[in-house]
Design a protein around this motif. Structure first.
Motif, PDB file in Angstrom:
ATOM      1  N   ARG A  84       8.812   1.896   3.655  1.00  9.82           N
ATOM      2  CA  ARG A  84       7.658   2.124   2.637  1.00  9.82           C
ATOM      3  C   ARG A  84       7.751   3.622   2.248  1.00  9.82           C
ATOM      4  O   ARG A  84       7.914   4.569   2.945  1.00  9.82           O
ATOM      5  CB  ARG A  84       6.396   1.802   3.106  1.00  9.82           C
ATOM      6  CG  ARG A  84       5.221   2.093   2.122  1.00  9.82           C
ATOM      7  CD  ARG A  84       3.816   1.900   2.617  1.00  9.82           C
ATOM      8  NE  ARG A  84       3.654   0.277   2.609  1.00  9.82           N
ATOM      9  CZ  ARG A  84       2.252  -0.177   2.969  1.00  9.82           C
ATOM     10  NH1 ARG A  84       1.402   0.710   3.583  1.00  9.82           N
ATOM     11  NH2 ARG A  84       2.190  -1.390   3.164  1.00  9.82           N
ATOM     12  N   ASP A  85       8.065   3.589   0.913  1.00 12.00           N
ATOM     13  CA  ASP A  85       8.089   5.073   0.257  1.00 12.00           C
ATOM     14  C   ASP A  85       9.105   5.782   1.041  1.00 12.00           C
ATOM     15  O   ASP A  85       9.105   6.907   1.179  1.00 12.00           O
ATOM     16  CB  ASP A  85       6.549   5.867   0.632  1.00 12.00           C
ATOM     17  CG  ASP A  85       5.240   5.152   0.129  1.00 12.00           C
ATOM     18  OD1 ASP A  85       5.612   4.652  -0.861  1.00 12.00           O
ATOM     19  OD2 ASP A  85       4.290   5.612   0.578  1.00 12.00           O
TER      20      ASP A  85
ATOM     21  N   HIS B 180       1.220  -4.477  -0.190  1.00 17.88           N
ATOM     22  CA  HIS B 180       0.784  -3.232  -0.588  1.00 17.88           C
ATOM     23  C   HIS B 180      -0.394  -2.711  -0.067  1.00 17.88           C
ATOM     24  O   HIS B 180      -1.116  -1.687  -0.226  1.00 17.88           O
ATOM     25  CB  HIS B 180       1.043  -3.216  -2.204  1.00 17.88           C
ATOM     26  CG  HIS B 180       2.636  -3.092  -2.515  1.00 17.88           C
ATOM     27  ND1 HIS B 180       3.426  -4.045  -2.708  1.00 17.88           N
ATOM     28  CD2 HIS B 180       2.922  -1.848  -2.994  1.00 17.88           C
ATOM     29  CE1 HIS B 180       4.380  -3.571  -3.070  1.00 17.88           C
ATOM     30  NE2 HIS B 180       4.578  -2.270  -3.312  1.00 17.88           N
TER      31      HIS B 180
END
Ligand code: XMP
Length: 326
Positions: free
Chosen positions: A261-262, A303
Motif C-alpha cells: 500500500r502506498d 481502501h
C-alpha cells in the motif's frame, strides 16, 4: 401457562389485518396475565425480541423493563438502533449495559470455537442475572420464543442460543409470539410500526461477530471485521441484494498476508465474504454476486478498512461448509 401447540385452524398471519387482530388479542392476553406487575425482557435487537418488546410496550408500557446487553460483538450500529428505536422512539423502560470489556477480556487468547461460544453464553447469563438482581418487583420474564424454537428445541440448533436465560430464574414466562413462524413475526412487527430494516434483518448468531472473528479475538481485528461487514451490508442494500440473499457476512481469520500500500509493504488480514441462500439453514447454496459489485466491495474494503489487505469469496455450499465459520 398457555399451550405450546399451534391450533390446526390457526390462520397464517400474512396481512396487516390478521397481524392487527393478533396484536389486539395478545395485548388483552398479556394485560390479563400480567396485571399491574413488572416484566423483564432481554432485548437483543433481533427480530423476535424486538417484536415482543414492541408488543409488550403496547400492552403494558413502562411495566416492561428491557435490558440490552451489548457484548461488544454486535454488528456496526446495532446497539445504537436498539437505543434509538426502543429507548427514544417508543420511550421504553430500557436499561443499556455496555459489557464489551467484560466479554473481550474473558475472550482474550481463547481460540477454540466451542470454548468461545461457551464463554459468551455464560457471561451473557451472568451479566443479565446481575442486572435483574438490581431490579425490584419483577414477576415475569418475557422471551422471544417462536414456534420453530419449540419444534426444534431438541434439534441441531439447540446449542445455538446465547440469549438462552438461566432455567432457575423463578419467574413466570410471557411468550406472546411462541406460536408464530418467523414470517408471521415479521408481519406483526411491521404492523407494530418497527423499522423495516429491523423486522427483515437477516439472521445473526447469538455470539455475534465472535464466531466470525476467527481464532482468538483481538480488538483491532474485531474492529476491522465490523467495518468490513458494514460495507458489505451497505453495498448489498444499495444493490438490491439485501432482500434477495438469506444471509451474508464477512469473516476475518487470524493470519496475515503480505500486501503493498502506498508503495510500502502492508501486511493485513483477509476479509472473507460469505453469501448464502437457504430456507431452513440446514443446507445452503451460494448466491451468485455480480463480479462488478464484488470488485467494488473489494475496492472499498481494502481502501477503507484499516488492517485488511485482501478480499476472498467463500464458494462452499452447506454441506460441506457450515454457514458460519465457527
Ligand atoms: P451453521 O453455521 O450451523 O448456522 O450452518 C446455521 C444458522 O444458524 C446461525 N447460527 C446461530 N444462531 N446462535 C444463533 O442464534 C448461534 O450461536 C448460532 N450459530 C450459528 C447461523 O448464522 C446460520 O444462520
Amino acid at each position: 401457562m398457555s399451550s405450546n401447540v399451534r391450533p390446526e385452524n390457526m390462520k397464517r398471519i400474512n396481512t396487516p389485518e390478521l397481524a392487527q387482530a393478533f396484536i389486539d388479542e395478545q395485548v388483552a392476553a398479556v394485560r390479563t396475565q400480567v396485571g399491574d406487575k413488572k416484566v423483564l425482557l432481554a432485548l437483543s435487537g433481533g427480530v423476535d425480541s424486538s417484536v415482543v418488546a414492541a408488543l409488550l410496550i403496547k400492552a403494558i408500557g413502562k411495566q416492561l423493563v428491557c435490558v440490552h446487553v451489548n457484548h461488544g460483538l454486535m454488528r456496526k450500529g446495532e446497539s445504537e438502533q436498539v437505543i434509538e428505536v426502543f429507548g427514544k422512539a417508543l420511550d421504553a423502560n430500557l436499561i443499556y449495559i455496555d459489557a464489551t470489556d467484560r466479554f473481550l477480556d474473558l475472550l482474550a487468547g481463547v481460540a477454540e470455537p466451542e470454548r468461545k461460544r461457551k464463554i459468551i453464553g455464560a457471561e451473557f447469563i451472568k451479566v443479565f442475572d446481575e442486572e435483574s438482581a438490581k431490579l425490584e418487583g419483577i414477576s415475569f420474564l418475557a422471551q422471544g420464543t417462536i414456534y420453530p424454537d419449540i419444534l426444534e428445541s431438541d434439534g441441531v440448533k439447540a446449542h445455538h442460543n446465547v440469549g438462552g436465560l438461566p432455567e432457575d430464574m423463578e419467574m413466570e414466562l410471557v411468550e406472546p409470539v411462541k406460536l408464530l413462524y418467523k414470517d408471521e413475526v415479521r408481519v406483526v412487527g411491521e404492523a407494530l410500526g418497527l423499522p423495516h430494516g429491523m423486522v427483515y434483518r437477516q439472521p445473526f448468531p447469538g455470539p455475534g461477530l465472535g464466531v466470525r472473528c476467527l481464532g482468538a479475538i483481538t480488538r483491532d481485528r474485531l474492529h476491522a471485521l465490523r467495518e468490513a461487514d458494514a460495507i458489505l451490508r451497505e453495498e448489498f442494500d444499495k444493490n438490491g441484494l439485501a432482500g434477495k440473499v438469506w444471509q451474508y457476512f464477512v469473516a476475518v481469520p487470524d493470519f496475515k498476508s503480505v500486501g503493498v500500500r502506498d508503495g510500502k509493504r502492508y501486511e493485513g488480514w483477509p476479509a472473507i465474504i460469505r453469501a448464502v441462500n437457504t430456507t431452513d439453514a440446514m443446507s445452503a447454496t451460494i448466491e451468485e454476486i455480480p463480479y462488478a459489485l464484488l470488485h467494488h466491495i473489494t475496492d472499498r474494503i481494502t481502501h477503507e478498512v484499516e488492517g485488511i489487505n485482501r478480499v476472498c469469496l467463500d464458494l462452499t455450499p452447506k454441506p460441506i461448509g457450515t454457514i458460519e465459520w465457527e
